[in-house]
Design a protein around this motif. Structure first.
Motif, PDB file in Angstrom:
ATOM      1  N   HIS A   1      21.989 -32.513  25.740  1.00  0.00           N
ATOM      2  CA  HIS A   1      22.868 -32.678  24.584  1.00  0.00           C
ATOM      3  C   HIS A   1      23.205 -34.157  24.435  1.00  0.00           C
ATOM      4  N   SER A   2      23.013 -34.689  23.234  1.00  0.00           N
ATOM      5  CA  SER A   2      23.185 -36.130  23.054  1.00  0.00           C
ATOM      6  C   SER A   2      23.797 -36.499  21.707  1.00  0.00           C
ATOM      7  N   ASN A   3      24.431 -35.547  21.040  1.00  0.00           N
ATOM      8  CA  ASN A   3      25.094 -35.839  19.778  1.00  0.00           C
ATOM      9  C   ASN A   3      26.129 -36.943  19.990  1.00  0.00           C
ATOM     10  N   ARG A   4      26.101 -37.970  19.154  1.00  0.00           N
ATOM     11  CA  ARG A   4      26.996 -39.113  19.345  1.00  0.00           C
ATOM     12  C   ARG A   4      28.469 -38.723  19.282  1.00  0.00           C
ATOM     13  N   SER A   5      28.782 -37.650  18.576  1.00  0.00           N
ATOM     14  CA  SER A   5      30.178 -37.238  18.430  1.00  0.00           C
ATOM     15  C   SER A   5      30.629 -36.279  19.527  1.00  0.00           C
ATOM     16  N   ASN A   6      29.727 -35.924  20.438  1.00  0.00           N
ATOM     17  CA  ASN A   6      30.064 -34.967  21.494  1.00  0.00           C
ATOM     18  C   ASN A   6      30.503 -35.714  22.750  1.00  0.00           C
ATOM     19  N   ALA A   7      31.801 -35.702  22.988  1.00  0.00           N
ATOM     20  CA  ALA A   7      32.339 -36.420  24.146  1.00  0.00           C
ATOM     21  C   ALA A   7      32.136 -35.658  25.445  1.00  0.00           C
ATOM     22  N   PHE A   8      31.651 -34.410  25.374  1.00  0.00           N
ATOM     23  CA  PHE A   8      31.479 -33.601  26.567  1.00  0.00           C
ATOM     24  C   PHE A   8      30.081 -33.006  26.627  1.00  0.00           C
ATOM     25  N   ALA A   9      29.104 -33.869  26.335  1.00  0.00           N
ATOM     26  CA  ALA A   9      27.711 -33.423  26.330  1.00  0.00           C
ATOM     27  C   ALA A   9      27.277 -32.901  27.688  1.00  0.00           C
ATOM     28  N   LEU A  10      27.690 -33.565  28.762  1.00  0.00           N
ATOM     29  CA  LEU A  10      27.266 -33.136  30.090  1.00  0.00           C
ATOM     30  C   LEU A  10      27.886 -31.783  30.453  1.00  0.00           C
ATOM     31  N   ALA A  11      29.131 -31.565  30.057  1.00  0.00           N
ATOM     32  CA  ALA A  11      29.750 -30.257  30.292  1.00  0.00           C
ATOM     33  C   ALA A  11      28.985 -29.169  29.548  1.00  0.00           C
ATOM     34  N   ASP A  12      28.563 -29.462  28.327  1.00  0.00           N
ATOM     35  CA  ASP A  12      27.793 -28.487  27.557  1.00  0.00           C
ATOM     36  C   ASP A  12      26.453 -28.193  28.223  1.00  0.00           C
ATOM     37  N   ASP A  13      25.866 -29.204  28.852  1.00  0.00           N
ATOM     38  CA  ASP A  13      24.610 -28.993  29.581  1.00  0.00           C
ATOM     39  C   ASP A  13      24.826 -28.081  30.791  1.00  0.00           C
ATOM     40  N   LEU A  14      25.811 -28.409  31.601  1.00  0.00           N
ATOM     41  CA  LEU A  14      25.976 -27.728  32.886  1.00  0.00           C
ATOM     42  C   LEU A  14      26.551 -26.317  32.748  1.00  0.00           C
ATOM     43  N   MET A  15      27.184 -26.008  31.625  1.00  0.00           N
ATOM     44  CA  MET A  15      27.720 -24.658  31.451  1.00  0.00           C
ATOM     45  C   MET A  15      26.657 -23.660  30.990  1.00  0.00           C
ATOM     46  N   GLU A  16      25.461 -24.144  30.637  1.00  0.00           N
ATOM     47  CA  GLU A  16      24.433 -23.268  30.062  1.00  0.00           C
ATOM     48  C   GLU A  16      24.092 -22.060  30.941  1.00  0.00           C
ATOM     49  N   PRO A  17      23.879 -22.222  32.248  1.00  0.00           N
ATOM     50  CA  PRO A  17      23.513 -21.039  33.056  1.00  0.00           C
ATOM     51  C   PRO A  17      24.612 -19.984  33.138  1.00  0.00           C
ATOM     52  N   PHE A  18      25.854 -20.368  32.803  1.00  0.00           N
ATOM     53  CA  PHE A  18      26.982 -19.449  32.925  1.00  0.00           C
ATOM     54  C   PHE A  18      27.291 -18.719  31.613  1.00  0.00           C
ATOM     55  N   ARG A  19      26.710 -19.154  30.524  1.00  0.00           N
ATOM     56  CA  ARG A  19      27.005 -18.556  29.210  1.00  0.00           C
ATOM     57  C   ARG A  19      26.742 -17.045  29.156  1.00  0.00           C
TER      58      ARG A  19
ATOM     59  N   THR B   1      15.918 -23.062  33.230  1.00  0.00           N
ATOM     60  CA  THR B   1      15.345 -21.955  33.996  1.00  0.00           C
ATOM     61  C   THR B   1      16.446 -21.029  34.509  1.00  0.00           C
ATOM     62  N   ALA B   2      17.525 -21.613  35.026  1.00  0.00           N
ATOM     63  CA  ALA B   2      18.647 -20.812  35.519  1.00  0.00           C
ATOM     64  C   ALA B   2      19.294 -20.027  34.389  1.00  0.00           C
ATOM     65  N   LYS B   3      19.416 -20.650  33.212  1.00  0.00           N
ATOM     66  CA  LYS B   3      20.017 -19.960  32.062  1.00  0.00           C
ATOM     67  C   LYS B   3      19.168 -18.771  31.625  1.00  0.00           C
ATOM     68  N   VAL B   4      17.880 -18.986  31.461  1.00  0.00           N
ATOM     69  CA  VAL B   4      16.998 -17.913  30.991  1.00  0.00           C
ATOM     70  C   VAL B   4      16.933 -16.791  32.027  1.00  0.00           C
ATOM     71  N   THR B   5      16.950 -17.160  33.301  1.00  0.00           N
ATOM     72  CA  THR B   5      16.962 -16.147  34.361  1.00  0.00           C
ATOM     73  C   THR B   5      18.237 -15.320  34.309  1.00  0.00           C
ATOM     74  N   MET B   6      19.375 -15.974  34.040  1.00  0.00           N
ATOM     75  CA  MET B   6      20.642 -15.254  33.915  1.00  0.00           C
ATOM     76  C   MET B   6      20.628 -14.371  32.661  1.00  0.00           C
ATOM     77  N   GLN B   7      20.030 -14.856  31.571  1.00  0.00           N
ATOM     78  CA  GLN B   7      19.902 -14.034  30.369  1.00  0.00           C
ATOM     79  C   GLN B   7      19.064 -12.786  30.647  1.00  0.00           C
TER      80      GLN B   7
END
Length: 303
Positions: free
Chosen positions: A204-222, A111-117
């Motif tokens: 984000h839950s790709n087994r090869s992604n060691a920073f899935a949580l960072a990818d989640d939390l950066m979404e509203p700032f993109r 919701t925060a991401k789409v609102t920022m978009q």
């Protein structure tokens, strides 16, 4: 002020020298930055070398070292093992978090991401009403995939009707890669500092992604990166040069509305990660998500 150190020239050597990160070439110093001011180190160049003592000092400060491919997309991130003083308990709470709380957290992030978009499009004179309507329809866990629906509406209006987001492409995509890498480094640092495990994401839950949580939390700032890239391309073209990198790196110092005041992006991601960790421990969701910037500030990002 937090700084992003970008190493783009081949053959540089990075070392620690009396509280500074020192950059050398052919045994001659070419620059230095206080370690306490560094938010992240991004390396694109070939033949870069560094001292173990420098990497240890950066780890002590929670500073990520990001190694990038030629398209400026991150390939590896070096992060410290130790994080928050209560890291063990917080990670257990993160691992044991109930599914409803995780889904509600992802709903709020989307919701925060789409609102920022929507705010970004409005600042550029594009129609934002469809995105604002989508933001109101996000469900728990975003089961109807509003995030993807919003992206299909957003990208042609943000970057042009022929644009396709492709991490392996050049031009605007390479600029976006670089801007997102800066943002990802700042968010990864925040996640570790908050005592959370970066691999365990909300969505984000790709087994090869060691920073899935960072990818989640950066979404509203993109969208901040998106606005900056659009402005940069309009003024200077899609060439990645020193000025372009500096403009994108400065985004982490941009003040965002948060709570009753404003705070730089680098601090906002810290507060968001900390609020998520506290939510995991309490079992009650209370995320510190930013509000959109005003139209004028969004319109001049990257200038």
């Amino acid at each position: 002020m937090d700084q992003i150190i970008d190493i783009a020239t081949n053959g540089r050597h990075l070392s620690r020298d009396h509280g500074f990160l020192k950059v050398s070439e052919d045994n001659a110093e070419v620059g230095r930055t206080p370690l306490d001011q560094i938010a992240g180190v991004i390396v694109h160049a070939h033949g870069t070398t560094w001292s173990t003592s420098l990497l240890t000092e950066l780890a002590d400060r929670g500073v990520p070292v990001v190694l990038c491919a030629s398209n400026h997309a991150p390939k590896s991130v070096l992060m410290p093992i130790d994080g928050h003083h209560a890291q063990g308990a917080r990670m257990r709470a993160q691992w044991q978090a109930k599914t409803p709380l995780i889904k509600q957290a992802w709903k709020q992030v989307v919701t925060a991401k789409v609102t920022m978009q929507a705010a970004a499009l409005d600042a550029l004179g594009e129609a934002d009403a469809p995105l604002r309507m989508m933001a109101r329809k996000v469900t728990s866990g975003d089961t109807t995939n509003i995030e993807a629906q919003a992206a299909r509406y957003y990208w042609p209006r943000m970057m042009g009707p022929d644009f396709r987001r492709d991490t392996g492409a050049g031009d605007e995509n390479a600029l976006l890669n670089y801007g997102y890498t800066v943002l990802r480094a700042a968010t990864a640092r925040a996640v570790v500092a908050a005592g959370l495990h970066p691999t365990i994401g909300l969505f984000h839950s790709n087994r090869s992604n060691a920073f899935a949580l960072a990818d989640d939390l950066m979404e509203p700032f993109r969208p901040l990166v998106d606005c900056a890239v659009r402005k940069i391309v309009a003024k200077r073209g899609a060439q990645i040069d020193t000025d372009t990198k500096q403009a994108l790196a400065r985004l982490i110092a941009t003040d965002l509305p948060l709570g009753e005041g404003v705070t730089p992006v680098s601090v906002a991601v810290m507060k968001l990660a900390t609020s998520l960790g506290q939510s995991f421990e309490s079992g009650k969701l209370a995320l510190a998500l930013p509000a959109p910037l005003d139209r004028l500030t969004l319109a001049v990002l990257g200038a």
